[in-house]
Design an enzyme around this catalytic site. Structure first.
Site, PDB file in Angstrom:
ATOM      1  N   GLU A 107       0.754  -1.305   0.049  1.00  0.00           N
ATOM      2  CA  GLU A 107      -0.039  -0.073   0.182  1.00  0.00           C
ATOM      3  C   GLU A 107       0.771   1.291  -0.064  1.00  0.00           C
ATOM      4  OE1 GLU A 107      -2.568   2.860  -0.259  1.00  0.00           O
ATOM      5  OE2 GLU A 107      -3.309   0.763  -0.302  1.00  0.00           O
ATOM      6  N   GLN A 108       0.625   2.052  -0.698  1.00  0.00           N
ATOM      7  CA  GLN A 108       1.412   3.293  -1.331  1.00  0.00           C
ATOM      8  C   GLN A 108       1.319   4.415  -0.066  1.00  0.00           C
ATOM      9  OE1 GLN A 108       1.206   4.974  -4.945  1.00  0.00           O
ATOM     10  NE2 GLN A 108      -1.299   5.181  -4.698  1.00  0.00           N
TER      11      GLN A 108
ATOM     12  N   MET B 264      -4.550   5.033   3.630  1.00  0.00           N
ATOM     13  CA  MET B 264      -5.676   4.198   2.823  1.00  0.00           C
ATOM     14  C   MET B 264      -5.452   2.931   3.145  1.00  0.00           C
ATOM     15  SD  MET B 264      -7.058   6.173   0.897  1.00  0.00           S
ATOM     16  CE  MET B 264      -7.918   5.079  -0.371  1.00  0.00           C
ATOM     17  N   TYR B 265      -4.920   2.489   4.456  1.00  0.00           N
ATOM     18  CA  TYR B 265      -5.134   1.295   5.035  1.00  0.00           C
ATOM     19  C   TYR B 265      -6.378   0.640   5.019  1.00  0.00           C
ATOM     20  CZ  TYR B 265      -0.082   1.318   6.662  1.00  0.00           C
ATOM     21  OH  TYR B 265       1.377   1.453   6.645  1.00  0.00           O
TER      22      TYR B 265
ATOM     23  N   THR C 180     -10.568   2.396   0.010  1.00  0.00           N
ATOM     24  CA  THR C 180     -11.046   3.361  -0.338  1.00  0.00           C
ATOM     25  C   THR C 180     -12.419   3.411   0.546  1.00  0.00           C
ATOM     26  OG1 THR C 180     -10.462   3.770  -2.648  1.00  0.00           O
ATOM     27  CG2 THR C 180     -12.487   4.852  -2.163  1.00  0.00           C
ATOM     28  N   CYS C 181     -13.120   2.460   0.801  1.00  0.00           N
ATOM     29  CA  CYS C 181     -14.468   2.708   1.356  1.00  0.00           C
ATOM     30  C   CYS C 181     -14.528   3.202   2.795  1.00  0.00           C
ATOM     31  CB  CYS C 181     -15.130   0.933   1.414  1.00  0.00           C
ATOM     32  SG  CYS C 181     -16.539   0.708   2.369  1.00  0.00           S
TER      33      CYS C 181
ATOM     34  N   HIS D  91     -43.437  -5.222  12.573  1.00  0.00           N
ATOM     35  CA  HIS D  91     -44.140  -3.898  12.436  1.00  0.00           C
ATOM     36  C   HIS D  91     -43.832  -2.777  13.659  1.00  0.00           C
ATOM     37  CE1 HIS D  91     -47.674  -1.286  12.084  1.00  0.00           C
ATOM     38  NE2 HIS D  91     -47.732  -1.292  13.411  1.00  0.00           N
TER      39      HIS D  91
END
Length: 462
Positions: free
Chosen positions: A36-37, A41-42, A45-46, A444
């Site tokens: 991972e750069q 961002m570990y 994206t999510c 309900h």
């Protein structure tokens, strides 16, 4: 400094498919590297700039009460977002490294051949080979070629806008897709003057017009101004903010002043800088990594997962990409992208707009005899949930095959639709008929029980 390492599996990118596959493969005893750069961002994206932080802002925008200071509430929401993403980044790192045979490598990965990559970070570089590679680099915002856009200090993507403080008083949104609609709703809830500029003749054009019109009316009621059928010509910064110059639907030039501009014109596969030109990996016409139904690239030992392979840009599709690749590496190889049926989607306006399957017009174009069940949310007497939560806006619509009573699709513009649409999608996958769904027993008060009443009347479309 240079070194060479070998792994059973190398995953490039910490997204949903990649991190899940890395952990699963490591637990089977294989040596795995996840590259991972960005330490920001570990987890992908999510959890960092996508689903989780944006929905945190959406939910907190809905809790603003009359008389409460909107700027303070907004600042609190941004702080919560930062804390949430920070905690989730740390947890994702912890989960990965809890596997003894998994290694996290910080740096930028670049292919130097079909069998080897180079990872650089600071003054350090590594040469890495692997039995299998998975490219999981996601997507990046598309920045249209508009005069002045690249030079403007007032143009933001959804990533930058999430952390913007203080709250802008005026926001121009370029693009009326899910990202643009979502952020328009967030900031309008805080009292920001929001204007959407969109190219197509009308917003929500992928939905049936009756549903789309209700959605457009909701935006108007929330104070959001929509300019459809426009072409943005240029953007100019000023001392006070920024002006967006555009040609309206009649071709006349106009200017819109704002504090900031959100560019929400889509996202494209993140392939730049991967060194794919040094490999035999092929790209599609749209720049995605070309894959087969098992997500293999044109190089047999290299897979592509998530947004980078050009499929639907949803985290849950990325998770299913993991299942497909895991089936190849650890299973019987039978799972494929062809297994996907009735994949639902939700646009997080307020209330959310969820859909699955065919629209009425798509079903008719496909040659089906069609029945439709549709009802405004406020008119569904047996579903008080929407009124209880104070948001009875919207409509619920089902498209049904008149010959076999199977559900062909649904468009649910109603609170909590993101949950209900999953039930409808499951019914479609397993062939449950509209009558069976109509006559089922639901709790309900819930939104789900609205299905009982909406499906009670079916009108054939002539």
């Amino acid at each position: 400094m240079s070194d060479t390492l070998h792994f059973d599996l190398v995953v490039i990118g910490f997204g949903k498919a990649g991190k899940t596959l890395a952990g699963t493969y490591a637990r089977s005893g294989k040596n795995v590297a996840l590259i991972e750069q960005s330490s920001q961002m570990y987890g992908g994206t999510c959890i960092n700039i996508g689903c989780v932080p944006t929905k945190a802002l959406v939910e907190r925008a809905h809790t603003l009460r009359e008389g409460e200071n909107p700027d303070e509430h907004y600042a609190s929401a941004v702080t919560f977002r930062e804390k949430l993403t920070g905690a989730m980044r740390a947890k994702n790192k912890e989960i990965l490294l809890s596997n003894e045979t998994a290694k996290l490598i910080d740096g930028h990965a670049r292919f130097i051949s079909d069998t080897e990559i180079e990872v650089t970070g600071g003054d350090t570089s590594l040469r890495i080979t692997a039995d299998y590679f998975v490219i999981n680099t996601g997507a990046v915002p598309v920045l249209p070629a508009i005069d002045g856009l690249a030079e403007s200090t007032r143009v933001l993507t959804s990533t930058e806008l999430q952390s913007l403080e203080p709250r802008p008083q005026r926001l121009a949104v370029l693009g009326g897709g899910p990202i643009g609609i979502e952020f328009a709703g967030i900031f309008a809830s805080y009292g920001t003057q929001v204007s959407i500029l969109d190219g197509p003749p009308a917003l929500f054009d992928r939905y049936d017009e009756d549903v789309a019109q209700v959605a457009r009316d909701i935006l108007t009621e929330q104070g959001i101004t929509v300019h459809s059928g426009v072409r943005v010509e240029r953007i100019e910064d000023s001392a006070e903010g920024v002006t967006v110059y555009y040609a309206n639907s009649e071709g006349a030039s106009q200017g819109l002043e704002a504090d900031y501009v959100l560019v929400a014109t889509g996202r494209k596969p993140a392939t730049e800088g991967l060194g794919l030109e040094n490999t035999s990996i092929k790209l599609t016409e749209r720049g995605a990594i070309a894959v087969d139904e098992h997500l293999r690239t044109s190089v047999p030992n290299i897979f592509a997962a998530g947004d980078v392979n050009g499929g639907p840009q949803f985290t849950y599709i990325s998770l299913d990409d993991y299942r497909v690749i895991a089936s190849q590496l650890m299973g019987d190889g039978s799972r494929s992208t062809g297994d996907r049926q009735a994949v639902a989607a939700t646009m997080y306006m307020n209330p959310p707009l969820s859909s699955v399957g065919l629209t009425e017009r798509e079903a008719l174009a496909a040659g089906h005899r069609v029945k439709v069940s549709s009802k405004p949310v406020a008119a569904i007497a047996a579903m008080p949930r929407a009124k209880i939560v104070g948001n009875p806006a919207g409509v619920m619509k089902f498209v049904i095959d008149a010959e076999n009573d199977k559900i062909l699709g649904a468009q649910l513009l109603v609170v909590e639709s993101g949950e209900v649409i999953n039930l409808v999608a499951q019914a479609m996958r397993f062939g449950i008929t509209a009558s069976q769904l109509r006559d089922a027993i639901y709790t309900h008060p819930s939104i789900t029980e609205g299905i009982n009443e909406v499906l009670a009347v079916q009108t054939e479309v002539k």
